[in-house]
Design an enzyme around this catalytic site. Structure first.
Site, PDB file in Angstrom:
ATOM      1  N   ASP A  14       0.801  -1.229   0.000  1.00 45.59           N
ATOM      2  CA  ASP A  14       0.000   0.000   0.000  1.00 45.59           C
ATOM      3  C   ASP A  14       0.838   1.285   0.000  1.00 45.59           C
ATOM      4  O   ASP A  14       0.336   2.348   0.370  1.00 45.59           O
ATOM      5  CB  ASP A  14      -0.970   0.040   1.193  1.00 45.59           C
ATOM      6  CG  ASP A  14      -1.944  -1.131   1.191  1.00 45.59           C
ATOM      7  OD1 ASP A  14      -2.639  -1.303   0.175  1.00 45.59           O
ATOM      8  OD2 ASP A  14      -1.976  -1.871   2.182  1.00 45.59           O
ATOM      9  N   HIS A  44      -3.813  -1.982  -6.388  1.00 42.60           N
ATOM     10  CA  HIS A  44      -2.949  -0.859  -6.741  1.00 42.60           C
ATOM     11  C   HIS A  44      -3.804   0.254  -7.342  1.00 42.60           C
ATOM     12  O   HIS A  44      -4.336   0.125  -8.446  1.00 42.60           O
ATOM     13  CB  HIS A  44      -1.881  -1.310  -7.747  1.00 42.60           C
ATOM     14  CG  HIS A  44      -0.976  -2.377  -7.214  1.00 42.60           C
ATOM     15  ND1 HIS A  44      -0.040  -3.032  -7.985  1.00 42.60           N
ATOM     16  CD2 HIS A  44      -0.865  -2.898  -5.965  1.00 42.60           C
ATOM     17  CE1 HIS A  44       0.606  -3.902  -7.236  1.00 42.60           C
ATOM     18  NE2 HIS A  44       0.116  -3.854  -6.009  1.00 42.60           N
ATOM     19  N   GLN A 209       2.168  -6.505  -2.860  1.00 40.81           N
ATOM     20  CA  GLN A 209       2.439  -6.531  -1.423  1.00 40.81           C
ATOM     21  C   GLN A 209       3.764  -5.786  -1.127  1.00 40.81           C
ATOM     22  O   GLN A 209       4.111  -4.884  -1.860  1.00 40.81           O
ATOM     23  CB  GLN A 209       2.454  -7.965  -0.875  1.00 40.81           C
ATOM     24  CG  GLN A 209       1.122  -8.684  -0.979  1.00 40.81           C
ATOM     25  CD  GLN A 209       0.871  -9.301  -2.334  1.00 40.81           C
ATOM     26  OE1 GLN A 209       1.711 -10.013  -2.847  1.00 40.81           O
ATOM     27  NE2 GLN A 209      -0.271  -9.032  -2.918  1.00 40.81           N
ATOM     28  N   THR A 224       2.828 -13.129   3.324  1.00 39.27           N
ATOM     29  CA  THR A 224       2.094 -13.610   2.170  1.00 39.27           C
ATOM     30  C   THR A 224       2.839 -14.784   1.545  1.00 39.27           C
ATOM     31  O   THR A 224       4.060 -14.893   1.698  1.00 39.27           O
ATOM     32  CB  THR A 224       1.923 -12.478   1.138  1.00 39.27           C
ATOM     33  OG1 THR A 224       1.149 -12.949   0.041  1.00 39.27           O
ATOM     34  CG2 THR A 224       3.271 -11.996   0.624  1.00 39.27           C
ATOM     35  N   HIS A 308       3.209  10.077  -0.767  1.00 38.20           N
ATOM     36  CA  HIS A 308       2.454  10.699   0.332  1.00 38.20           C
ATOM     37  C   HIS A 308       3.263  11.808   1.014  1.00 38.20           C
ATOM     38  O   HIS A 308       3.202  11.971   2.236  1.00 38.20           O
ATOM     39  CB  HIS A 308       2.005   9.645   1.357  1.00 38.20           C
ATOM     40  CG  HIS A 308       1.059   8.620   0.779  1.00 38.20           C
ATOM     41  ND1 HIS A 308       1.485   7.582  -0.040  1.00 38.20           N
ATOM     42  CD2 HIS A 308      -0.273   8.472   0.894  1.00 38.20           C
ATOM     43  CE1 HIS A 308       0.451   6.857  -0.403  1.00 38.20           C
ATOM     44  NE2 HIS A 308      -0.627   7.372   0.140  1.00 38.20           N
ATOM     45  N   LEU A 309       4.010  12.575   0.215  1.00 34.35           N
ATOM     46  CA  LEU A 309       4.775  13.682   0.784  1.00 34.35           C
ATOM     47  C   LEU A 309       3.871  14.838   1.212  1.00 34.35           C
ATOM     48  O   LEU A 309       4.336  15.784   1.855  1.00 34.35           O
ATOM     49  CB  LEU A 309       5.824  14.158  -0.226  1.00 34.35           C
ATOM     50  CG  LEU A 309       7.077  13.272  -0.281  1.00 34.35           C
ATOM     51  CD1 LEU A 309       7.864  13.519  -1.563  1.00 34.35           C
ATOM     52  CD2 LEU A 309       7.958  13.518   0.939  1.00 34.35           C
ATOM     53  N   ASP A 310       2.600  14.773   0.857  1.00 30.64           N
ATOM     54  CA  ASP A 310       1.645  15.773   1.326  1.00 30.64           C
ATOM     55  C   ASP A 310       1.144  15.451   2.741  1.00 30.64           C
ATOM     56  O   ASP A 310       0.591  16.329   3.421  1.00 30.64           O
ATOM     57  CB  ASP A 310       0.451  15.858   0.365  1.00 30.64           C
ATOM     58  CG  ASP A 310      -0.196  14.495   0.119  1.00 30.64           C
ATOM     59  OD1 ASP A 310       0.556  13.487   0.050  1.00 30.64           O
ATOM     60  OD2 ASP A 310      -1.429  14.428  -0.002  1.00 30.64           O
TER      61      ASP A 310
END
Length: 407
Positions: A14, A44, A209, A224, A308-310
């Site tokens: 994720d 995804h 994964q 997994t 996700h740098l925000d």
């Protein structure tokens, strides 16, 4: 893009592999996206610049750009889930090829997966991928993709699966018909096809994964049944760049150790939530200790994509964990030593963060801690939210080591 690139998540999954693969496919001519592990349990998310969203599970994440997908022999192919995904995409079967040696996931595997989760919560996705692999390890007659071209052999092998699990309420004839239709629809190829794709032009290998869930390197038994490192790619391709993907914060979907988990963080997820079989979607501070371990067991990484740098702007409480009170390094064991991995699991269940640091430059700090140059910064789900930094913003030879970065 002039060379092959393998995209691997260095966490628990994720981290944003799909959006990274989509962005790579948008940079220039990509011959194909090759899936090299996992199966229909992948999720995804890709959002196009005009707002179209799709959660890819078996089709490659370059599909919305018209890039072909090849499912290699390491995939667990689920024809029923594939049909549903294809319908959502407009049935782009002309973009799909499948290696005939790949294993087939069946409704009986899925039912067995559900039964096991009800009795012993593990945190799988409930798609039967682990059961498919376990069954194949126990019998050489496990159904494979090429079997769908031989109705008699397909029926015999599916009957064996049904009888092994005993779920008689799943109609055998319906499954045979559906799998036979799958065989008429998709283009099934042999193992030489991968080599031809690689010779035609640059390809992107899309992993599923994450390394911390790897069947041999993850926290056993909360893993997994799939090799999530670069090992499968190395068996298919003689030369490629290794691109690791990480978030600015660590997440985990389902059971298992999570040292930096912090339920107090306010980081809502648009595309992840509580799963019927996996359980809760968990979030915590960036775990540099675990990610350094992931880089190490991968045999090194050439470059990083930080996604996700925000998020740090939205959550001022977010931090980076650079060491645990119990240790500053997770020590890898020998490959395939599950006893060692179980020992690590016990250690990590007890571990707690020793230091939490909030950097001004998140991409720089993460690159320094993992000693890998950051070549892609992502501030949102769309390709337009990405910033490629070809030279690498923080080459290890150019950066000053952060004072909070332990040896």
């Amino acid at each position: 893009m002039t060379e092959h690139v393998a995209v691997v998540d260095l966490g628990y999954g994720d981290a944003g592999k799909g959006t990274v693969v989509d962005a790579l496919c948008g940079r220039g001519a990509v011959r194909a996206v090759l899936r090299f592990n996992g199966g229909a349990q992948a999720a995804h998310n890709v959002v196009t610049d005009d707002g179209r969203h799709h959660t890819f599970s078996q089709f490659g994440s370059g599909t919305l750009r018209g890039v072909p997908t090849h499912l290699t022999r390491f995939m667990i192919v689920d024809p029923l889930a594939l049909a549903a995904e294809a319908a959502a995409l407009g049935n782009p079967f002309d973009l799909l090829t499948v290696d005939g040696d790949a294993l087939l996931a069946t409704p009986w595997h899925r039912a067995a997966n559900h039964l096991r989760e009800r009795s012993d919560r593990h945190g799988s996705c409930g798609m039967g991928v682990g059961e498919t692999v376990a069954y194949a390890l126990s019998t050489p007659e496990a159904p494979r993709v090429a079997d769908v071209r031989s109705p008699a052999r397909l029926r015999r092998r599916l009957t064996m699966v049904r009888d092994a699990y005993g779920f008689r309420d799943i109609p055998l004839d319906d499954v045979v018909d559906a799998f036979t239709a799958f065989g008429r629809t998709v283009r099934i190829v042999d193992d030489r096809y991968t080599g031809r794709l690689l010779a035609d032009g640059p390809c992107v290998f899309e992993g599923a994964q994450g390394v911390l869930l790897d069947e041999w390197r993850g926290w056993h038994p909360h893993t997994t049944w799939s090799t999530t490192t670069f090992d499968n790619v190395a068996e298919l391709c003689p030369s490629f760049r290794r691109l690791g993907v990480v978030r600015t914060y660590t997440t985990r979907h389902g059971a298992g150790p999570f040292v930096t988990e912090d339920p107090g963080l306010d980081l809502p997820e648009a595309h992840n939530g509580h799963g019927e079989w996996q359980g809760a979607f968990r979030a915590g501070h960036f775990d540099a200790v675990a990610h350094r371990y992931a880089v190490e067991v991968c045999g090194g990484v050439d470059e990083l994509a930080v996604t996700h740098l925000d998020a740090p702007l939205r959550e001022p409480a977010l931090r980076i964990c650079t060491s645990y009170r119990e240790t500053g390094r997770i020590v890898p064991g020998a490959h395939r030593d599950l006893e060692h991995q179980a020992t690590l699991t016990a250690l990590l269940h007890r571990a707690t963060p020793a230091e939490l640091h909030r950097p001004d430059d998140w991409a720089g700090a993460i690159g320094a801690l993992l000693r890998v140059p950051v070549t892609l910064e992502s501030y949102g789900p769309r390709a337009a939210d990405k910033r490629f930094v070809p030279a690498g913003v923080h080459r290890p030879t150019q950066i000053r080591r952060a004072v909070y970065c332990p040896v």
